[in-house]
Design a protein around this motif. Structure first.
Motif, PDB file in Angstrom:
ATOM      1  N   LYS A 199      -0.199  23.010   6.656  1.00 12.67           N
ATOM      2  CA  LYS A 199       0.774  23.199   7.955  1.00 12.67           C
ATOM      3  C   LYS A 199       2.044  22.352   7.488  1.00 12.67           C
ATOM      4  O   LYS A 199       3.104  22.788   8.061  1.00 12.67           O
ATOM      5  CB  LYS A 199      -0.073  23.033   9.119  1.00 12.67           C
ATOM      6  CG  LYS A 199       1.138  23.554  10.166  1.00 12.67           C
ATOM      7  CD  LYS A 199       0.158  23.450  11.426  1.00 12.67           C
ATOM      8  CE  LYS A 199       1.081  24.047  12.887  1.00 12.67           C
ATOM      9  NZ  LYS A 199       2.243  23.308  12.859  1.00 12.67           N
ATOM     10  N   ASN A 202       4.329  23.677   5.072  1.00 16.69           N
ATOM     11  CA  ASN A 202       4.995  24.799   5.455  1.00 16.69           C
ATOM     12  C   ASN A 202       6.389  24.462   6.446  1.00 16.69           C
ATOM     13  O   ASN A 202       7.350  24.728   6.388  1.00 16.69           O
ATOM     14  CB  ASN A 202       3.925  25.577   6.420  1.00 16.69           C
ATOM     15  CG  ASN A 202       3.655  26.915   5.333  1.00 16.69           C
ATOM     16  OD1 ASN A 202       4.149  27.027   4.297  1.00 16.69           O
ATOM     17  ND2 ASN A 202       2.594  27.545   5.762  1.00 16.69           N
ATOM     18  N   ASP A 203       5.805  23.448   7.434  1.00 17.39           N
ATOM     19  CA  ASP A 203       6.565  22.810   8.511  1.00 17.39           C
ATOM     20  C   ASP A 203       7.965  22.054   7.802  1.00 17.39           C
ATOM     21  O   ASP A 203       9.077  22.092   8.056  1.00 17.39           O
ATOM     22  CB  ASP A 203       6.132  22.264   9.516  1.00 17.39           C
ATOM     23  CG  ASP A 203       5.126  23.073  10.456  1.00 17.39           C
ATOM     24  OD1 ASP A 203       5.103  24.209  10.259  1.00 17.39           O
ATOM     25  OD2 ASP A 203       4.243  22.488  10.922  1.00 17.39           O
ATOM     26  N   THR A 204       7.548  21.526   6.692  1.00 19.70           N
ATOM     27  CA  THR A 204       8.634  20.547   6.072  1.00 19.70           C
ATOM     28  C   THR A 204       9.517  21.232   5.076  1.00 19.70           C
ATOM     29  O   THR A 204      10.710  20.949   5.286  1.00 19.70           O
ATOM     30  CB  THR A 204       7.812  19.233   5.391  1.00 19.70           C
ATOM     31  OG1 THR A 204       7.043  18.645   6.308  1.00 19.70           O
ATOM     32  CG2 THR A 204       8.842  18.189   4.721  1.00 19.70           C
TER      33      THR A 204
END
Length: 322
Positions: A199, A202-204
């Motif tokens: 996650k 994906n967020d970074t």
């Protein structure tokens, strides 16, 4: 006289039809000597009726499958029944080239062949007729359709992003190996793999970067497999591998080697280097595991323990009787 003329006309028409019909007609006597060789056979073989009449079929065409074909012909003579040779059974009897533009991809003419007993006026079977049909168009269409269907079947089993099996097909593989173990008792181990902190990636870096990471890990999994192993994408960033004929200790060796490969690898996306690790849960089949669902659940529990112990590690499920 009129009747004679009529009979002559009918005979002339019959001979004309035999010569021009778009099927091959060959008549053989009991010694396989050629008595009739029509225009179709001449056009495709390049051999004229006059030059071949009275000659032995198998001596003139040495490539013919003589033992097999004679056996078929003998049964027609003896049983007085017709016999049929399908292109699916044997693509061709006569080696004729394919000249049809529609099916240009075929090098030779696909043929169906009918063998017919021919009786004399006394009812005795004295000759045999071979009727050769050009079925190249039908055969090519059927073969192309079969090839397309096989490709679609393979595509329906594959996960588009990773090129590993999709979840549905992988679960079928897992069930198959579980059933095989129930029957034969072969040692089989399930390995569940999860990308750590996915996650955050994906967020970074964004979902496209996440997909690239998944592809990279999948590639490393695929390169680690033997032919008998079955690997699939189980969920978003989770993978499953069924290792046939493999005890848990050997599966741990496989898992550790894969874990190190992933740890050492890099995924480059938009000129950024992304490094990831994986956690792995391992469970071999033991008698107390009564279903493939229970087997999967225990492997997942081992994977959870690997995550709990700090990630980038492998854990084996410890059976109660171990």
């Amino acid at each position: 006289m009129a009747d004679d003329q009529s009979a002559m006309n009918e005979l002339h028409w019959l001979i004309d039809m035999v010569q021009t019909i778009e099927v091959g007609l060959v008549v053989l006597d009991k010694d396989y000597n050629i008595q009739l060789w029509n225009g179709f056979m001449e056009n495709h073989s390049g051999v004229s009726p006059n030059s071949i009449k009275g000659k032995n079929l198998f001596e003139q065409f040495e490539y013919l499958p003589s033992k097999w074909l004679k056996h078929k012909m003998e049964s027609v003579f003896q049983l007085k029944n017709r016999a049929f040779i399908s292109w699916e059974q044997r693509p061709f009897v006569f080696q004729f080239k394919n000249y049809r533009p529609i099916t240009g991809r075929a090098d030779f003419m696909y043929q169906n062949v009918t063998l017919l007993p021919l009786s004399s006026l006394t009812g005795e079977v004295t000759h045999l007729s071979m009727i050769v049909y050009d079925v190249t168009d039908v055969a090519i269409n059927k073969l192309q359709l079969k090839a397309v269907n096989e490709s679609l079947e393979v595509l329906s089993q594959i996960d588009g992003l990773t090129q590993l099996y999709n979840r549905r097909h992988w679960q079928l593989c897992m069930q198959k190996e579980f059933d095989r173990n129930s029957r034969y008792g072969d040692e089989t181990t399930l390995v569940m793999i999860d990308i750590d902190n996915f996650k955050v990636i994906n967020d970074t870096y964004g979902h496209q970067a996440g997909d690239k990471v998944i592809q990279n890990v999948s590639h490393l999994i695929n390169k680690s497999l033997r032919e008998t192993d079955c690997a699939g994408r189980y969920g978003g960033e989770e993978f499953g591998v069924v290792l046939a004929n493999t005890p848990a200790a050997n599966a741990l060796f496989f898992a550790e080697r894969l874990r190190k490969k992933v740890e050492q690898s890099e995924t480059v996306f938009d000129e950024q280097i992304i490094k990831v690790t994986i956690s792995i849960g391992i469970c071999d089949i033991q008698p107390e595991i009564l279903s493939s669902e229970a087997w999967l659940s225990l492997a997942d529990q081992a994977l959870y323990r690997a995550k709990e112990s700090g990630r980038n590690s492998c854990a084996i499920h410890q059976h109660k009787n171990s």
